[in-house]
Design a protein around this motif. Structure first.
Motif, PDB file in Angstrom:
ATOM      1  N   GLU A  22       0.834  -1.205   0.000  1.00  0.00           N
ATOM      2  CA  GLU A  22       0.000   0.000   0.000  1.00  0.00           C
ATOM      3  C   GLU A  22       0.868   1.255   0.000  1.00  0.00           C
ATOM      4  O   GLU A  22       1.751   1.426   0.841  1.00  0.00           O
ATOM      5  CB  GLU A  22      -0.919  -0.010   1.224  1.00  0.00           C
ATOM      6  CG  GLU A  22      -1.773   1.236   1.402  1.00  0.00           C
ATOM      7  CD  GLU A  22      -2.946   1.301   0.444  1.00  0.00           C
ATOM      8  OE1 GLU A  22      -3.477   2.403   0.241  1.00  0.00           O
ATOM      9  OE2 GLU A  22      -3.343   0.242  -0.097  1.00  0.00           O
ATOM     10  N   ASP A  23       0.608   2.148  -0.947  1.00  0.00           N
ATOM     11  CA  ASP A  23       1.367   3.387  -1.108  1.00  0.00           C
ATOM     12  C   ASP A  23       0.393   4.558  -1.082  1.00  0.00           C
ATOM     13  O   ASP A  23      -0.463   4.674  -1.963  1.00  0.00           O
ATOM     14  CB  ASP A  23       2.123   3.355  -2.445  1.00  0.00           C
ATOM     15  CG  ASP A  23       2.931   4.622  -2.697  1.00  0.00           C
ATOM     16  OD1 ASP A  23       2.801   5.593  -1.931  1.00  0.00           O
ATOM     17  OD2 ASP A  23       3.688   4.638  -3.680  1.00  0.00           O
ATOM     18  N   PRO A  24       0.481   5.445  -0.073  1.00  0.00           N
ATOM     19  CA  PRO A  24      -0.467   6.568   0.032  1.00  0.00           C
ATOM     20  C   PRO A  24      -0.502   7.442  -1.220  1.00  0.00           C
ATOM     21  O   PRO A  24      -1.566   7.937  -1.610  1.00  0.00           O
ATOM     22  CB  PRO A  24       0.051   7.351   1.248  1.00  0.00           C
ATOM     23  CG  PRO A  24       0.799   6.334   2.059  1.00  0.00           C
ATOM     24  CD  PRO A  24       1.426   5.405   1.070  1.00  0.00           C
ATOM     25  N   LYS A  25       0.652   7.636  -1.858  1.00  0.00           N
ATOM     26  CA  LYS A  25       0.679   8.462  -3.075  1.00  0.00           C
ATOM     27  C   LYS A  25      -0.082   7.779  -4.199  1.00  0.00           C
ATOM     28  O   LYS A  25      -0.838   8.424  -4.942  1.00  0.00           O
ATOM     29  CB  LYS A  25       2.123   8.724  -3.501  1.00  0.00           C
ATOM     30  CG  LYS A  25       2.883   9.640  -2.556  1.00  0.00           C
ATOM     31  CD  LYS A  25       4.297   9.897  -3.060  1.00  0.00           C
ATOM     32  CE  LYS A  25       5.055  10.830  -2.113  1.00  0.00           C
ATOM     33  NZ  LYS A  25       6.445  11.064  -2.581  1.00  0.00           N
TER      34      LYS A  25
ATOM     35  N   ARG B 243      -2.479   5.623  -3.799  1.00  0.00           N
ATOM     36  CA  ARG B 243      -3.897   5.670  -3.445  1.00  0.00           C
ATOM     37  C   ARG B 243      -4.498   7.027  -3.803  1.00  0.00           C
ATOM     38  O   ARG B 243      -5.614   7.098  -4.350  1.00  0.00           O
ATOM     39  CB  ARG B 243      -4.106   5.384  -1.954  1.00  0.00           C
ATOM     40  CG  ARG B 243      -5.557   5.508  -1.514  1.00  0.00           C
ATOM     41  CD  ARG B 243      -5.741   5.071  -0.067  1.00  0.00           C
ATOM     42  NE  ARG B 243      -5.687   3.616   0.067  1.00  0.00           N
ATOM     43  CZ  ARG B 243      -6.733   2.820  -0.108  1.00  0.00           C
ATOM     44  NH1 ARG B 243      -7.925   3.308  -0.425  1.00  0.00           N
ATOM     45  NH2 ARG B 243      -6.616   1.521   0.063  1.00  0.00           N
ATOM     46  N   ALA B 244      -3.792   8.095  -3.537  1.00  0.00           N
ATOM     47  CA  ALA B 244      -4.303   9.433  -3.833  1.00  0.00           C
ATOM     48  C   ALA B 244      -4.562   9.588  -5.334  1.00  0.00           C
ATOM     49  O   ALA B 244      -5.576  10.155  -5.750  1.00  0.00           O
ATOM     50  CB  ALA B 244      -3.320  10.492  -3.347  1.00  0.00           C
TER      51      ALA B 244
ATOM     52  N   GLU C  18      -7.580   7.308  -6.330  1.00  0.00           N
ATOM     53  CA  GLU C  18      -8.868   7.791  -5.856  1.00  0.00           C
ATOM     54  C   GLU C  18      -9.432   8.899  -6.732  1.00  0.00           C
ATOM     55  O   GLU C  18     -10.644   9.090  -6.803  1.00  0.00           O
ATOM     56  CB  GLU C  18      -8.757   8.245  -4.398  1.00  0.00           C
ATOM     57  CG  GLU C  18      -8.650   7.061  -3.434  1.00  0.00           C
ATOM     58  CD  GLU C  18      -8.546   7.471  -1.974  1.00  0.00           C
ATOM     59  OE1 GLU C  18      -8.266   8.664  -1.716  1.00  0.00           O
ATOM     60  OE2 GLU C  18      -8.735   6.596  -1.102  1.00  0.00           O
TER      61      GLU C  18
ATOM     62  N   ASP D 160     -10.317   2.655  -5.216  1.00  0.00           N
ATOM     63  CA  ASP D 160      -9.992   2.757  -3.785  1.00  0.00           C
ATOM     64  C   ASP D 160      -8.913   1.759  -3.370  1.00  0.00           C
ATOM     65  O   ASP D 160      -9.131   0.907  -2.512  1.00  0.00           O
ATOM     66  CB  ASP D 160     -11.248   2.585  -2.939  1.00  0.00           C
ATOM     67  CG  ASP D 160     -11.920   1.238  -3.155  1.00  0.00           C
ATOM     68  OD1 ASP D 160     -11.579   0.553  -4.143  1.00  0.00           O
ATOM     69  OD2 ASP D 160     -12.777   0.859  -2.338  1.00  0.00           O
ATOM     70  N   HIS D 161      -7.745   1.844  -3.976  1.00  0.00           N
ATOM     71  CA  HIS D 161      -6.611   1.033  -3.530  1.00  0.00           C
ATOM     72  C   HIS D 161      -5.328   1.805  -3.788  1.00  0.00           C
ATOM     73  O   HIS D 161      -5.305   2.763  -4.555  1.00  0.00           O
ATOM     74  CB  HIS D 161      -6.573  -0.325  -4.261  1.00  0.00           C
ATOM     75  CG  HIS D 161      -6.073  -0.234  -5.673  1.00  0.00           C
ATOM     76  ND1 HIS D 161      -4.755  -0.429  -6.006  1.00  0.00           N
ATOM     77  CD2 HIS D 161      -6.712   0.053  -6.829  1.00  0.00           C
ATOM     78  CE1 HIS D 161      -4.606  -0.273  -7.307  1.00  0.00           C
ATOM     79  NE2 HIS D 161      -5.781   0.001  -7.830  1.00  0.00           N
ATOM     80  N   GLY D 162      -4.244   1.385  -3.128  1.00  0.00           N
ATOM     81  CA  GLY D 162      -2.985   2.100  -3.278  1.00  0.00           C
ATOM     82  C   GLY D 162      -1.836   1.196  -3.672  1.00  0.00           C
ATOM     83  O   GLY D 162      -0.688   1.442  -3.300  1.00  0.00           O
TER      84      GLY D 162
END
Length: 224
Positions: free
Chosen positions: A19-22, A24-25, A28, A33-35
């Motif tokens: 999972e990578d917040p960047k 995911r952003a 989205e 809805d995944h990262g």
């Protein structure tokens, strides 16, 4: 705990670790809805190879990244017509729907029956899948399709259609214009009048999804 259950837990844990917040952003912004980086996700699927039972278990988790892996490791011809219909109706996430249609449904013996059913569905997300499959038929096997009638529907409904349905209808419009010289002028005229995606931001060296530009450019390449 069964072997499949253990494998599901392991896949979910591996996906969670990626999972990578960047990522995911970015995802989205497109409704996904995944990262998880898709290259890394594909690498997991390549390692797992085809496993229909595991694919079914991963799908049932409802997790988007797990469902994407499931679509890569399943056996498309193993699904019944009603199973695919139910999966499509659950697949509200754009990337999941896209992969389900392109990687599974298109390889299914039920593809034409589902195309017809989805095309006329009142749910615009479901209908968008039907239009996507129709675009594919325009390119690969247009025999039996009433292309002028498709243009009539596009002309009447595309301007006010829900976003994903509008995109799919626009794709069909462009493909008719590209593939059928006799309907090309009408397809371009419809696109120019409706102006759907006319101002869509297009990166350099990419073709605009605005149908008149798209049609003209692809025809130019085919004739070059």
């Amino acid at each position: 705990m069964t072997e499949t259950t253990t494998a599901v837990a392991e896949v979910l844990a591996e996906l969670a670790s990626l999972e990578d917040p960047k990522a995911r952003a970015i995802n989205e912004k497109h409704g996904d809805d995944h990262g998880v980086n898709l290259g890394k996700l594909r690498a997991i699927a390549k390692r797992l190879k085809t496993q229909q039972e595991l694919a079914l278990e991963l799908w049932e988790t409802g997790d988007t990244a797990a469902r994407l892996v499931a679509l890569l490791i399943c056996r498309p011809k193993a699904f019944g017509r009603d199973e695919l219909d139910a999966m499509l109706r659950e697949a509200r996430i754009p990337k999941v729907q896209d992969w389900l249609v392109n990687y599974v449904v298109k390889k299914s013996p039920h593809v034409e029956e589902l195309r017809i059913a989805w095309f006329a569905d009142p749910d615009p997300i479901v209908a968008s899948a039907g239009w996507g499959l129709t675009s594919d038929r325009v390119v690969k096997s247009p025999e039996g399709l009433e292309l002028p009638a498709l243009l009539d529907t596009i002309e009447a409904e595309m301007k006010t259609a829900q976003e994903r349905l509008q995109w799919a209808m626009n794709n069909t419009l462009a493909q008719i214009g590209i593939e059928d010289a006799g309907l090309r002028a009408r397809a371009i005229e419809i696109g120019e009048r409706l102006e759907v995606l006319k101002d869509y931001p297009t990166p350099p060296n990419c073709t605009s999804p605005f149908a008149p530009i798209w049609i003209t450019e692809l025809v130019r390449r085919k004739e070059a």
